[in-house]
Design a protein around this motif. Structure first.
Motif, PDB file in Angstrom:
ATOM      1  N   GLN A 173       0.866  -1.185   0.000  1.00 57.02           N
ATOM      2  CA  GLN A 173       0.000   0.000   0.000  1.00 57.02           C
ATOM      3  C   GLN A 173       0.903   1.235   0.000  1.00 57.02           C
ATOM      4  O   GLN A 173       1.118   1.858   1.041  1.00 57.02           O
ATOM      5  N   PRO A 174       1.451   1.589  -1.147  1.00 57.96           N
ATOM      6  CA  PRO A 174       2.449   2.668  -1.186  1.00 57.96           C
ATOM      7  C   PRO A 174       1.874   4.009  -0.780  1.00 57.96           C
ATOM      8  O   PRO A 174       0.726   4.333  -1.091  1.00 57.96           O
ATOM      9  N   ARG A 175       2.687   4.794  -0.052  1.00 60.42           N
ATOM     10  CA  ARG A 175       2.292   6.142   0.365  1.00 60.42           C
ATOM     11  C   ARG A 175       3.178   7.207  -0.282  1.00 60.42           C
ATOM     12  O   ARG A 175       2.823   8.361  -0.311  1.00 60.42           O
ATOM     13  N   GLY A 176       4.357   6.812  -0.750  1.00 57.52           N
ATOM     14  CA  GLY A 176       5.299   7.758  -1.344  1.00 57.52           C
ATOM     15  C   GLY A 176       6.502   6.998  -1.862  1.00 57.52           C
ATOM     16  O   GLY A 176       6.551   5.767  -1.819  1.00 57.52           O
ATOM     17  N   THR A 177       7.476   7.732  -2.330  1.00 60.77           N
ATOM     18  CA  THR A 177       8.645   7.069  -2.916  1.00 60.77           C
ATOM     19  C   THR A 177       9.725   6.768  -1.887  1.00 60.77           C
ATOM     20  O   THR A 177      10.515   5.844  -2.077  1.00 60.77           O
ATOM     21  N   ASP A 178       9.781   7.539  -0.789  1.00 59.00           N
ATOM     22  CA  ASP A 178      10.817   7.327   0.224  1.00 59.00           C
ATOM     23  C   ASP A 178      10.368   6.232   1.188  1.00 59.00           C
ATOM     24  O   ASP A 178       9.435   6.415   1.982  1.00 59.00           O
ATOM     25  N   VAL A 179      11.044   5.090   1.111  1.00 61.61           N
ATOM     26  CA  VAL A 179      10.666   3.939   1.926  1.00 61.61           C
ATOM     27  C   VAL A 179      11.903   3.351   2.584  1.00 61.61           C
ATOM     28  O   VAL A 179      13.049   3.727   2.273  1.00 61.61           O
ATOM     29  N   THR A 180      11.656   2.434   3.499  1.00 64.46           N
ATOM     30  CA  THR A 180      12.727   1.685   4.162  1.00 64.46           C
ATOM     31  C   THR A 180      12.488   0.209   3.921  1.00 64.46           C
ATOM     32  O   THR A 180      11.408  -0.309   4.220  1.00 64.46           O
ATOM     33  N   LEU A 181      13.473  -0.453   3.362  1.00 64.75           N
ATOM     34  CA  LEU A 181      13.410  -1.894   3.166  1.00 64.75           C
ATOM     35  C   LEU A 181      13.826  -2.587   4.455  1.00 64.75           C
ATOM     36  O   LEU A 181      14.871  -2.280   5.024  1.00 64.75           O
TER      37      LEU A 181
END
Length: 370
Positions: free
Chosen positions: A274-282
């Motif tokens: 459920q993406p919220r934006g491009t900056d994520v943490t794997l």
């Protein structure tokens, strides 16, 4: 019934808010662990339940009773402290029975209760000793016995094993959890709230675990769910040893960019995203990284900077695109002398990775996940 309920519980120290309106329900007979780093207000919460700290806002209910304004002795609780808090001038027998003697219980009842508790905790041989003549483990068992003999509605444990060495901590974990099971099997009051900063204690002892941070509850769940489905990056990084790798990344359609490297997300990950934006943490647990060969395309290249030999497994500390990650591998697969400084390729095992929104920390990869 010994159900415990915290409703919008708050604690304010003259302008500093330590507990921020938390809600928690502990079922009758449940072993609930409050865990978190130092300063997260887990002990403050426990002390409010015990009546040792005044409640600023909200409610504490034990059974069907609101206990906010009740004295500690009227709440039906018994507390085991970190420092044992035994009376140094009293022998073990009197330490155990002190609470019953204060209540002027019949002598025969006191003697029988002392006998029963000392048998359960295997401290019958120490009844005529003073606390200074006991080892740390023995003293802690006496402290547990002093709580048990009161037959409280709720047992409260405030980091009771932190003063013991590693071997004693392990054995006392088993004793306390076995005692809880025995009380439940015998139909006795067995609701427990246990505070610790040690996530190993939390994972091995609790029916459910409440993870706290800065006076707020981050997640409440059983150990398996906490490990496999952390609600946010804080829980993911706190639960598990070694802690989960949290790698700064950018989400771009079906791809995950880590520095100059790209990982393609598989259909399983995309189905629960459920993406919220491009900056994520794997997020990948060290045990879920597979060391792969050059023939595997969808992998991360790194270089081993440090190796820790742990007996049956090896911890590999690896630099990947300027970030450090840890991989745990079986010891018999690797020659320690040949790893340090070597190039290595890592790939997350299928279905094991998580993605967290970098701004909120929320796990955005839990949708449709069992």
């Amino acid at each position: 019934m010994a159900r415990l309920q915290l409703r919008n519980l708050e604690k304010d120290y003259g302008g500093f808010k330590a507990v921020h309106g938390i809600n928690l329900e502990v079922a009758d007979g449940e072993f609930m662990v409050l865990v978190g780093p130092s300063g997260c207000a887990k002990s403050t919460t426990l002390r409010m339940i015990a009546g040792l700290e005044r409640v600023t806002g909200g409610e504490i209910r034990i059974g069907d009773s609101l206990v906010n304004d009740k004295a500690p002795g009227e709440r039906g609780i018994a507390m085991v402290f970190q420092n044992y808090a035994l009376y140094p001038h009293m022998k073990v027998r009197k330490n155990l029975s002190f609470g019953l003697r204060l209540k002027r219980r019949p002598k025969e009842e006191i003697e029988q209760a002392t006998h029963d508790v000392s048998n359960i905790l295997e401290i019958g041989d120490y009844l005529e000793r003073l606390p200074k003549q006991l080892s740390g483990g023995q003293a802690q068992r006496v402290a547990v016995g002093r709580a048990l003999i009161k037959k409280p509605q709720v047992f409260l444990f405030d980091e009771p094993l932190s003063n013991l060495d590693a071997k004693l901590r392990a054995s006392m974990r088993v004793r306390i959890t076995d005692l809880h099971k025995q009380l439940k099997a015998d139909g006795l009051q067995s609701t427990v709230v246990y505070v610790t900063h040690d996530q190993t204690e939390a994972m091995t002892m609790g029916d459910r675990i409440c993870v706290m941070k800065e006076g707020r509850i981050m997640q409440v769940a059983d150990p398996v769910k906490l490990y496999n489905r952390p609600a946010n990056a804080f829980v993911a990084g706190f639960i598990g040893s070694p802690e989960m790798n949290l790698i700064d990344s950018k989400l771009d359609g079906r791809s995950l960019k880590i520095g100059g490297k790209v990982l393609e997300l598989d259909d399983e990950m995309l189905s629960r995203l459920q993406p919220r934006g491009t900056d994520v943490t794997l997020g990948v647990r060290p045990q879920h990284f597979a060391v792969v060969g050059v023939d595997v395309a969808n992998a991360l290249d790194g270089r081993v900077s440090h190796v820790e030999f742990m007996g049956h497994e090896v911890y590999l500390y690896i630099r990947v695109e300027g970030q450090q990650v840890i991989a745990v591998v079986p010891a018999n697969h690797y020659d320690r002398g040949k790893i340090n400084g070597d190039a290595i390729r890592l790939a997350p095992q299928a279905g094991s990775a998580h993605l967290f929104d970098r701004a909120s920390g929320e796990n955005i990869s839990l949708s449709n996940q069992a």
